[in-house]
Design a protein around this motif. Structure first.
Motif, PDB file in Angstrom:
ATOM      1  N   LYS A  54     -27.321  82.735   4.079  1.00  0.00           N
ATOM      2  CA  LYS A  54     -27.581  81.291   3.971  1.00  0.00           C
ATOM      3  C   LYS A  54     -28.310  80.685   5.171  1.00  0.00           C
ATOM      4  O   LYS A  54     -29.152  79.818   4.998  1.00  0.00           O
ATOM      5  N   ASP A  55     -27.965  81.113   6.372  1.00  0.00           N
ATOM      6  CA  ASP A  55     -28.441  80.442   7.578  1.00  0.00           C
ATOM      7  C   ASP A  55     -29.489  81.243   8.355  1.00  0.00           C
ATOM      8  O   ASP A  55     -29.734  80.972   9.525  1.00  0.00           O
ATOM      9  N   THR A  56     -30.125  82.184   7.720  1.00  0.00           N
ATOM     10  CA  THR A  56     -31.066  83.082   8.372  1.00  0.00           C
ATOM     11  C   THR A  56     -32.307  82.374   8.914  1.00  0.00           C
ATOM     12  O   THR A  56     -32.854  81.481   8.260  1.00  0.00           O
ATOM     13  N   ALA A  57     -32.747  82.797  10.079  1.00  0.00           N
ATOM     14  CA  ALA A  57     -33.992  82.278  10.655  1.00  0.00           C
ATOM     15  C   ALA A  57     -35.214  82.798   9.904  1.00  0.00           C
ATOM     16  O   ALA A  57     -36.316  82.285  10.096  1.00  0.00           O
ATOM     17  N   ALA A 135     -45.593  86.720  14.459  1.00  0.00           N
ATOM     18  CA  ALA A 135     -45.791  86.202  13.094  1.00  0.00           C
ATOM     19  C   ALA A 135     -44.631  85.335  12.612  1.00  0.00           C
ATOM     20  O   ALA A 135     -44.850  84.307  11.966  1.00  0.00           O
ATOM     21  N   ILE A 136     -43.393  85.750  12.909  1.00  0.00           N
ATOM     22  CA  ILE A 136     -42.244  85.053  12.323  1.00  0.00           C
ATOM     23  C   ILE A 136     -41.258  84.508  13.350  1.00  0.00           C
ATOM     24  O   ILE A 136     -40.328  83.801  12.981  1.00  0.00           O
ATOM     25  N   GLY A 137     -41.442  84.849  14.615  1.00  0.00           N
ATOM     26  CA  GLY A 137     -40.531  84.400  15.671  1.00  0.00           C
ATOM     27  C   GLY A 137     -39.484  85.457  15.988  1.00  0.00           C
ATOM     28  O   GLY A 137     -39.045  86.187  15.114  1.00  0.00           O
ATOM     29  N   ARG A 138     -39.116  85.532  17.243  1.00  0.00           N
ATOM     30  CA  ARG A 138     -38.180  86.576  17.680  1.00  0.00           C
ATOM     31  C   ARG A 138     -36.804  86.420  17.040  1.00  0.00           C
ATOM     32  O   ARG A 138     -36.158  87.406  16.680  1.00  0.00           O
ATOM     33  N   ALA A 140     -36.157  85.345  14.122  1.00  0.00           N
ATOM     34  CA  ALA A 140     -36.283  85.880  12.765  1.00  0.00           C
ATOM     35  C   ALA A 140     -36.324  87.402  12.777  1.00  0.00           C
ATOM     36  O   ALA A 140     -35.840  88.045  11.842  1.00  0.00           O
ATOM     37  N   VAL A 141     -36.883  88.005  13.835  1.00  0.00           N
ATOM     38  CA  VAL A 141     -36.880  89.473  13.938  1.00  0.00           C
ATOM     39  C   VAL A 141     -35.433  89.966  14.042  1.00  0.00           C
ATOM     40  O   VAL A 141     -35.053  90.932  13.375  1.00  0.00           O
ATOM     41  N   PHE A 142     -34.638  89.308  14.869  1.00  0.00           N
ATOM     42  CA  PHE A 142     -33.221  89.681  14.946  1.00  0.00           C
ATOM     43  C   PHE A 142     -32.565  89.578  13.573  1.00  0.00           C
ATOM     44  O   PHE A 142     -31.807  90.465  13.155  1.00  0.00           O
ATOM     45  N   ASP A 143     -32.851  88.484  12.856  1.00  0.00           N
ATOM     46  CA  ASP A 143     -32.242  88.309  11.536  1.00  0.00           C
ATOM     47  C   ASP A 143     -32.774  89.323  10.530  1.00  0.00           C
ATOM     48  O   ASP A 143     -32.033  89.769   9.650  1.00  0.00           O
ATOM     49  N   LEU A 144     -34.022  89.724  10.653  1.00  0.00           N
ATOM     50  CA  LEU A 144     -34.562  90.777   9.792  1.00  0.00           C
ATOM     51  C   LEU A 144     -33.771  92.069  10.014  1.00  0.00           C
ATOM     52  O   LEU A 144     -33.333  92.715   9.060  1.00  0.00           O
ATOM     53  N   ILE A 145     -33.570  92.434  11.267  1.00  0.00           N
ATOM     54  CA  ILE A 145     -32.815  93.649  11.591  1.00  0.00           C
ATOM     55  C   ILE A 145     -31.388  93.540  11.048  1.00  0.00           C
ATOM     56  O   ILE A 145     -30.872  94.476  10.423  1.00  0.00           O
ATOM     57  N   ALA A 146     -30.752  92.394  11.264  1.00  0.00           N
ATOM     58  CA  ALA A 146     -29.382  92.191  10.778  1.00  0.00           C
ATOM     59  C   ALA A 146     -29.317  92.242   9.256  1.00  0.00           C
ATOM     60  O   ALA A 146     -28.359  92.782   8.685  1.00  0.00           O
TER      61      ALA A 146
END
Length: 178
Positions: A54-57, A135-138, A140-146
């Motif tokens: 729900k709260d992902t960057a 491209a998406i912000g750091r 968001a990269v953390f949230d992509l990995i998570a």
């Protein structure tokens, strides 16, 4: 198909320890009804699920690209079906969704390659992380990995326990296949 040792738990068999979660997210889907065989895990899962889902960057559309690709890579029909439905509800086209099975262009391709790197290489290269962050912000990269980690764990459970696609989603995709 072999019978699952942990089929989705019905309302009648729902564990008392997580009675408060049955009417929320945990009681809505077979994935969490399967996970309810381990009530402490469902309880611990809830706050991380709130953030990742729900709260992902990443934002909801990017998140769906990540989840769809993770489902493809794990061979999880449950994840694929449920997230095709969610992606469509977000207004994503069938062509865009289907492209996730292969290699889409643009930002979706960047995200798909990141999911593949996480699964295949167990991490992003410095160059790939830098390109994603630009491209998406750091954050968001953390949230992509998570998200890849979160949905990998779910995929492992779904595949292990052969959790069936929820009937409403199965009917939706039967009526309107991708």
């Amino acid at each position: 198909m072999t019978k699952s040792p942990c089929p989705p738990i019905t309302d009648a068999g729902w564990p008392e320890e997580i009675a408060d979660l049955r009417d929320g997210f945990a009681g809505q889907l077979n994935v969490y009804r399967t996970m309810a065989h381990h009530p402490a895990l469902v309880k611990a899962w809830a706050p991380l699920r709130q953030h990742v889902v729900k709260d992902t960057a990443l934002g909801l559309e990017r998140s769906e690209i990540v989840i769809l690709r993770t489902g493809v890579r794990l061979g999880s029909p449950y994840e694929w079906a449920h997230h095709v439905s969610r992606a469509r509800k977000l207004g994503m086209s069938d062509a865009r969704i289907a492209a996730v099975r292969e290699m889409p262009e643009g930002e979706d391709g960047l995200i798909v390659r990141a999911v593949d790197a996480l699964i295949d290489d167990k991490g992003l290269s410095p160059e790939q992380e830098e390109e994603l962050a630009a491209a998406i912000g750091r954050t968001a990269v953390f949230d992509l990995i998570a998200t890849v980690g979160f949905y990998s764990v779910l995929g492992y459970m779904l595949n292990t326990y052969r959790t069936p696609v929820d009937p409403a989603i199965a009917a939706e995709l039967e009526a309107a296949p991708l």
